[in-house]
Design a protein around this motif. Sequence first.
Motif, PDB file in Angstrom:
ATOM      1  N   ASN A  39       3.804  -5.280 -14.226  1.00 37.28           N
ATOM      2  CA  ASN A  39       4.443  -3.962 -14.349  1.00 37.28           C
ATOM      3  C   ASN A  39       3.460  -2.832 -14.076  1.00 37.28           C
ATOM      4  OD1 ASN A  39       6.937  -5.049 -14.974  1.00 37.28           O
ATOM      5  ND2 ASN A  39       6.645  -4.911 -17.184  1.00 37.28           N
ATOM      6  N   PHE A  40       2.207  -3.049 -14.451  1.00 40.11           N
ATOM      7  CA  PHE A  40       1.167  -2.053 -14.196  1.00 40.11           C
ATOM      8  C   PHE A  40       1.029  -1.809 -12.696  1.00 40.11           C
ATOM      9  CE2 PHE A  40      -3.292  -1.308 -13.006  1.00 40.11           C
ATOM     10  CZ  PHE A  40      -3.526  -0.100 -13.644  1.00 40.11           C
ATOM     11  N   VAL A  41       0.954  -2.889 -11.924  1.00 44.72           N
ATOM     12  CA  VAL A  41       0.820  -2.775 -10.469  1.00 44.72           C
ATOM     13  C   VAL A  41       2.070  -2.137  -9.872  1.00 44.72           C
ATOM     14  CG1 VAL A  41       0.533  -4.050  -8.306  1.00 44.72           C
ATOM     15  CG2 VAL A  41      -0.753  -4.743 -10.324  1.00 44.72           C
ATOM     16  N   LYS A  42       3.243  -2.534 -10.362  1.00 42.89           N
ATOM     17  CA  LYS A  42       4.504  -1.966  -9.858  1.00 42.89           C
ATOM     18  C   LYS A  42       4.548  -0.459 -10.083  1.00 42.89           C
ATOM     19  CE  LYS A  42       7.487  -6.036 -10.356  1.00 42.89           C
ATOM     20  NZ  LYS A  42       8.651  -6.630 -11.068  1.00 42.89           N
ATOM     21  N   LYS A  46       4.256   2.788  -7.032  1.00 50.00           N
ATOM     22  CA  LYS A  46       5.278   3.826  -6.833  1.00 50.00           C
ATOM     23  C   LYS A  46       4.671   5.139  -6.341  1.00 50.00           C
ATOM     24  CE  LYS A  46       8.588   2.045 -10.232  1.00 50.00           C
ATOM     25  NZ  LYS A  46       9.252   2.279 -11.540  1.00 50.00           N
ATOM     26  N   ILE A  47       3.385   5.362  -6.620  1.00 52.90           N
ATOM     27  CA  ILE A  47       2.744   6.621  -6.224  1.00 52.90           C
ATOM     28  C   ILE A  47       2.121   6.544  -4.831  1.00 52.90           C
ATOM     29  CG2 ILE A  47       2.227   7.226  -8.621  1.00 52.90           C
ATOM     30  CD1 ILE A  47      -0.677   6.408  -8.091  1.00 52.90           C
ATOM     31  N   THR A  48       2.159   5.358  -4.221  1.00 52.86           N
ATOM     32  CA  THR A  48       1.526   5.194  -2.911  1.00 52.86           C
ATOM     33  C   THR A  48       2.456   5.640  -1.784  1.00 52.86           C
ATOM     34  OG1 THR A  48       2.281   2.891  -2.688  1.00 52.86           O
ATOM     35  CG2 THR A  48       0.146   3.260  -3.738  1.00 52.86           C
ATOM     36  N   THR A  49       1.882   5.772  -0.604  1.00 54.43           N
ATOM     37  CA  THR A  49       2.641   6.203   0.571  1.00 54.43           C
ATOM     38  C   THR A  49       3.618   5.130   1.040  1.00 54.43           C
ATOM     39  OG1 THR A  49       0.562   7.280   1.214  1.00 54.43           O
ATOM     40  CG2 THR A  49       2.360   7.356   2.808  1.00 54.43           C
ATOM     41  N   TYR A  50       3.203   3.878   0.885  1.00 55.60           N
ATOM     42  CA  TYR A  50       4.041   2.750   1.317  1.00 55.60           C
ATOM     43  C   TYR A  50       4.192   1.764   0.147  1.00 55.60           C
ATOM     44  CZ  TYR A  50       2.622   4.813   5.754  1.00 55.60           C
ATOM     45  OH  TYR A  50       2.370   5.703   6.786  1.00 55.60           O
ATOM     46  N   PRO A  51       5.079   2.077  -0.803  1.00 53.93           N
ATOM     47  CA  PRO A  51       5.215   1.274  -2.022  1.00 53.93           C
ATOM     48  C   PRO A  51       5.552  -0.198  -1.808  1.00 53.93           C
ATOM     49  CG  PRO A  51       6.770   3.143  -1.994  1.00 53.93           C
ATOM     50  CD  PRO A  51       5.949   3.228  -0.763  1.00 53.93           C
ATOM     51  N   SER A  52       6.435  -0.495  -0.857  1.00 52.79           N
ATOM     52  CA  SER A  52       6.821  -1.895  -0.615  1.00 52.79           C
ATOM     53  C   SER A  52       5.624  -2.717  -0.151  1.00 52.79           C
ATOM     54  CB  SER A  52       7.938  -1.976   0.434  1.00 52.79           C
ATOM     55  OG  SER A  52       9.108  -1.350  -0.039  1.00 52.79           O
ATOM     56  N   LEU A 186      -2.356   0.418   4.917  1.00 55.35           N
ATOM     57  CA  LEU A 186      -3.125  -0.173   3.821  1.00 55.35           C
ATOM     58  C   LEU A 186      -4.177   0.806   3.290  1.00 55.35           C
ATOM     59  CD1 LEU A 186      -3.682  -3.817   5.159  1.00 55.35           C
ATOM     60  CD2 LEU A 186      -2.164  -3.110   3.312  1.00 55.35           C
ATOM     61  N   SER A 187      -4.825   1.502   4.221  1.00 58.41           N
ATOM     62  CA  SER A 187      -5.848   2.478   3.822  1.00 58.41           C
ATOM     63  C   SER A 187      -5.214   3.671   3.111  1.00 58.41           C
ATOM     64  CB  SER A 187      -6.630   2.959   5.053  1.00 58.41           C
ATOM     65  OG  SER A 187      -7.285   1.884   5.685  1.00 58.41           O
ATOM     66  N   SER A 188      -4.037   4.075   3.570  1.00 63.89           N
ATOM     67  CA  SER A 188      -3.319   5.187   2.935  1.00 63.89           C
ATOM     68  C   SER A 188      -2.930   4.837   1.503  1.00 63.89           C
ATOM     69  CB  SER A 188      -2.059   5.543   3.739  1.00 63.89           C
ATOM     70  OG  SER A 188      -2.399   6.046   5.010  1.00 63.89           O
ATOM     71  N   ASN A 189      -2.488   3.597   1.304  1.00 63.91           N
ATOM     72  CA  ASN A 189      -2.132   3.159  -0.045  1.00 63.91           C
ATOM     73  C   ASN A 189      -3.350   3.154  -0.961  1.00 63.91           C
ATOM     74  OD1 ASN A 189       0.572   2.851   0.444  1.00 63.91           O
ATOM     75  ND2 ASN A 189       0.537   0.639   0.639  1.00 63.91           N
ATOM     76  N   ALA A 190      -4.465   2.663  -0.428  1.00 62.89           N
ATOM     77  CA  ALA A 190      -5.703   2.645  -1.214  1.00 62.89           C
ATOM     78  C   ALA A 190      -6.113   4.071  -1.583  1.00 62.89           C
ATOM     79  CB  ALA A 190      -6.816   1.956  -0.431  1.00 62.89           C
ATOM     80  N   SER A 192      -4.181   6.697  -1.846  1.00 64.84           N
ATOM     81  CA  SER A 192      -3.221   7.221  -2.838  1.00 64.84           C
ATOM     82  C   SER A 192      -3.611   6.786  -4.241  1.00 64.84           C
ATOM     83  CB  SER A 192      -1.806   6.718  -2.533  1.00 64.84           C
ATOM     84  OG  SER A 192      -1.328   7.232  -1.313  1.00 64.84           O
ATOM     85  N   LEU A 193      -3.997   5.532  -4.384  1.00 69.96           N
ATOM     86  CA  LEU A 193      -4.399   5.019  -5.695  1.00 69.96           C
ATOM     87  C   LEU A 193      -5.692   5.682  -6.169  1.00 69.96           C
ATOM     88  CD1 LEU A 193      -3.638   1.226  -5.119  1.00 69.96           C
ATOM     89  CD2 LEU A 193      -2.367   2.786  -6.603  1.00 69.96           C
ATOM     90  N   ILE A 194      -6.627   5.876  -5.240  1.00 72.27           N
ATOM     91  CA  ILE A 194      -7.896   6.521  -5.587  1.00 72.27           C
ATOM     92  C   ILE A 194      -7.661   7.962  -6.015  1.00 72.27           C
ATOM     93  CG2 ILE A 194     -10.149   7.297  -4.699  1.00 72.27           C
ATOM     94  CD1 ILE A 194     -10.039   4.874  -2.768  1.00 72.27           C
ATOM     95  N   ASN A 195      -6.739   8.631  -5.337  1.00 71.94           N
ATOM     96  CA  ASN A 195      -6.430  10.032  -5.661  1.00 71.94           C
ATOM     97  C   ASN A 195      -5.845  10.200  -7.064  1.00 71.94           C
ATOM     98  OD1 ASN A 195      -7.335  11.276  -3.311  1.00 71.94           O
ATOM     99  ND2 ASN A 195      -5.389  10.980  -2.239  1.00 71.94           N
ATOM    100  N   HIS A 196      -5.383   9.099  -7.635  1.00 73.73           N
ATOM    101  CA  HIS A 196      -4.810   9.162  -8.983  1.00 73.73           C
ATOM    102  C   HIS A 196      -5.760   8.593 -10.039  1.00 73.73           C
ATOM    103  CE1 HIS A 196      -1.132  10.093  -6.783  1.00 73.73           C
ATOM    104  NE2 HIS A 196      -0.638  10.533  -7.930  1.00 73.73           N
ATOM    105  N   ILE A 197      -7.032   8.496  -9.675  1.00 74.32           N
ATOM    106  CA  ILE A 197      -8.058   8.145 -10.661  1.00 74.32           C
ATOM    107  C   ILE A 197      -8.596   9.436 -11.231  1.00 74.32           C
ATOM    108  CG2 ILE A 197     -10.395   7.249 -10.963  1.00 74.32           C
ATOM    109  CD1 ILE A 197      -8.667   4.952 -10.634  1.00 74.32           C
ATOM    110  N   TYR A 198      -8.536   9.584 -12.520  1.00 64.49           N
ATOM    111  CA  TYR A 198      -9.036  10.797 -13.161  1.00 64.49           C
ATOM    112  C   TYR A 198     -10.184  10.458 -14.111  1.00 64.49           C
ATOM    113  CZ  TYR A 198      -4.574  12.452 -11.389  1.00 64.49           C
ATOM    114  OH  TYR A 198      -3.519  12.764 -10.567  1.00 64.49           O
TER     115      TYR A 198
END
Length: 199
Positions: A39-42, A46-52, A186-190, A192-198
């Motif tokens: 569930n954590f990964v799911k 959801k915040i990434t550019t290409y969730p699927s 793949l790079s865009s998704n990565a 997106s995840l990095i951008n949400h590290i605070y």
Amino acid sequence: MASSCKSLILLQLFSIVLFFSQTHLLVTAAKDSGQAKTNFVKTKCKITTYPSLCLKTLIPYAPSVNANSTKLCKEALNVATKGARDASTIVLNLKKQKGITRYEAAAIKDCIEDVKDAVYELKRAVDAMGHLGDKDKAFQLANAKTYASAAITDADSCTGGLTDQGKVNPKVMDAINRSMAVVIKLSSNALSLINHIYI
């Protein structure tokens, strides 16, 4: 004697019941833990550019990520790095095909360099994410964002170079475009995840 045997049987039955009860609790706990990690990964995808695509590529890492955002980012970057390496192989094989014109060869050569740069940038991003525990963690996080973004630019430069050539076989162009699209996604998704590290 009969009473003693009866007591022994009851004790054994109690032990068996207790064993199965404990086993059930352990299995349930493990299942709940695994579900929480998934569930954590799911939720993060959801915040990434290409969730699927995020779900498809990162769900397998849910157990090792263990609901850790930094670890998830590193796995996303590793997946993107593998994607870039696979793309590099595809482009390199195209160069070896018969009938490749000098224009196509030039475009492919430039593209190979772009993809190599993308792999390098993604590896640097992984390294930067590994230093978030350092005193300069904000600097390292900024570096990770920069490197991931640069990888996207590199892959985009490859496809842009093909368009600029103007004389590239549509089949060759399609094969390269599709492989670069995977790198970019793949790079865009990565990123997106990095951008949400605070921190």
